[in-house]
Enzyme design. Structure first.
Site, PDB file in Angstrom:
ATOM      1  N   HIS A  83       0.681  -1.093   0.208  1.00  0.00           N
ATOM      2  CA  HIS A  83       0.380   0.305   0.312  1.00  0.00           C
ATOM      3  C   HIS A  83       0.636   0.993   0.248  1.00  0.00           C
ATOM      4  CE1 HIS A  83      -3.478   2.919   1.228  1.00  0.00           C
ATOM      5  NE2 HIS A  83      -4.234   1.898   0.916  1.00  0.00           N
ATOM      6  N   PRO A  84       0.767   2.383  -0.635  1.00  0.00           N
ATOM      7  CA  PRO A  84       1.441   3.533  -0.913  1.00  0.00           C
ATOM      8  C   PRO A  84       1.527   4.702  -0.473  1.00  0.00           C
ATOM      9  CG  PRO A  84      -0.034   3.188  -2.440  1.00  0.00           C
ATOM     10  CD  PRO A  84      -0.611   2.337  -1.713  1.00  0.00           C
ATOM     11  N   CYS A  85       0.353   4.605   0.809  1.00  0.00           N
ATOM     12  CA  CYS A  85      -0.120   5.300   1.743  1.00  0.00           C
ATOM     13  C   CYS A  85       1.088   5.614   2.295  1.00  0.00           C
ATOM     14  CB  CYS A  85      -0.726   4.958   2.728  1.00  0.00           C
ATOM     15  SG  CYS A  85      -0.243   3.911   3.592  1.00  0.00           S
ATOM     16  N   GLN A  86       1.937   5.289   2.723  1.00  0.00           N
ATOM     17  CA  GLN A  86       3.521   5.683   3.002  1.00  0.00           C
ATOM     18  C   GLN A  86       4.649   6.003   2.534  1.00  0.00           C
ATOM     19  OE1 GLN A  86       3.959   7.408   6.564  1.00  0.00           O
ATOM     20  NE2 GLN A  86       1.372   6.677   6.939  1.00  0.00           N
ATOM     21  N   HIS A  87       4.936   5.813   0.975  1.00  0.00           N
ATOM     22  CA  HIS A  87       5.458   6.553  -0.065  1.00  0.00           C
ATOM     23  C   HIS A  87       6.316   7.291  -0.305  1.00  0.00           C
ATOM     24  CE1 HIS A  87       4.998   1.519  -0.514  1.00  0.00           C
ATOM     25  NE2 HIS A  87       4.250   1.598  -1.946  1.00  0.00           N
TER      26      HIS A  87
END
Length: 350
Positions: free
Chosen positions: A289-293
């Site tokens: 999941h890219p939410c913190q990328h």
């Protein structure tokens, strides 16, 4: 339920305005144009990665038709993460125990040791903890121990010298007996070659050849393989990685979601890494999941910029974004050996 959730996310991404201004250094995110630039550099440096156009009906208007996502296929995964998590060593733990140490810029929280490295580590610890005592129960210092060992060797040499004369007489007698025994054996040239011919025929028989082929196939290491792809997430404005695994039995059977989670660090499985439908490729994939990328990439880029500024070198550019990104992702899926070539090292310390 997963299908409904995927549809809602697709709608959210569709309604999100496309990022137009570069925020690579300030927020750790990319515009679609910067994603294509970074992808071109990855494909150039690592030919195992290629651009894919995907299904025309699923193409995104903000990306070129032939550059919708990046793909690398048949990536080996030789072992399960669980076999490595049992031998995880926290980075700099030894330095901290010794009163602290310099941060070497390594940006992974933990270091996964192989079985061989774990064995060496345990042997070193045992060696450090094992003390040799003298007759009075005191710890023998290294120099004193070396002197004792040297003295013991000299004494052993004297004893060996005393025994050498006795052994030499016995050796002469034994050599004489061996010479007599040699005369009792027949000349090997007197034997017929029948047995040799029979052995050769047996070796070349179909049954033996089949057994040899089976043995060779058994020696081949069978491993899981993965297809990895990188898409651009317009909502989070960062790359997003997807994984599809295949069984190691030669059947090309797609792995189930639970089987793919066996190759993900347990702290991230079913949390940061979930099973979702790929936006271009058919079938459910494991996805990070890219939410913190963006936040993580911002920190990494900032630290790289600071380190390189101190060395009077230019900071990282958009072109190396995916190399840094793939290095970051490898900490979650350490046993999947995909290619990102460049040696990138940076700290996530804020």
């Amino acid at each position: 339920m997963p299908s409904l959730l995927s549809n809602l996310k697709s709608a959210r991404e569709y309604l999100t305005p496309t990022l137009k201004s570069s925020a690579f250094l300030t927020r750790g995110v990319l515009t679609p144009e910067e994603f294509v630039m970074a992808g071109d550099e990855l494909v150039y440096k690592c030919p195992t990665w290629t651009w894919e156009g995907g299904d025309p009906s699923k193409r995104k208007a903000h990306l070129p038709p032939d550059k919708q996502f990046l793909m690398t296929r048949n990536v080996p995964c030789t072992e399960r993460v669980s076999s490595l998590e049992n031998v995880v060593a926290v980075s700099h733990s030894e330095g901290a125990a010794g009163g602290g140490g310099d941060d070497d810029g390594d940006w992974l929280v933990s270091q996964v040791l192989s079985a061989e490295e774990k064995k060496k580590h345990d042997e070193k610890e045992l060696e450090d903890e094992f003390d040799i005592l003298d007759d009075e129960g005191e710890v023998v210092a290294e120099k004193k121990l070396a002197a004792m060992t040297l003295g013991g060797d000299d004494a052993a040499g004297d004893e060996a010298g005393k025994e050498s004369n006795t052994k030499s007489d016995a050796d002469v007698a034994a050599a004489t007996d061996d010479a007599d025994d040699d005369d009792e054996y027949a000349d090997m040239d007197d034997f017929e070659d029948d047995d040799i011919m029979e052995d050769e025929a047996a070796v070349t028989s179909p049954a033996v050849a089949a057994d040899a082929t089976t043995s060779t196939n058994d020696d081949i290491l069978k491993v899981r393989t993965y297809d990895l792809s990188i898409t651009y997430d317009k909502y989070y404005q960062t790359p997003r990685i997807w994984l599809m695994g295949y069984a190691d039995d030669g059947s090309s059977r797609p792995l189930t979601g639970d089987e793919m989670m066996q190759d993900v660090i347990s702290d991230y499985a079913h949390r940061t890494v979930t099973i979702e439908n790929h936006p271009h490729v058919h079938g459910p994939h494991a996805s990070i999941h890219p939410c913190q990328h963006g936040a993580v990439m911002k920190t990494i880029v900032r630290n790289l910029t600071k380190d390189q500024a101190e060395g009077e070198e230019s900071g990282p550019t958009v072109e190396v974004y995916l190399f840094i990104f793939l290095k970051f992702v490898s900490s979650m899926i350490p046993t999947i050996s995909y290619d990102f070539t460049m040696d990138v090292s940076a700290s996530t310390k804020k």
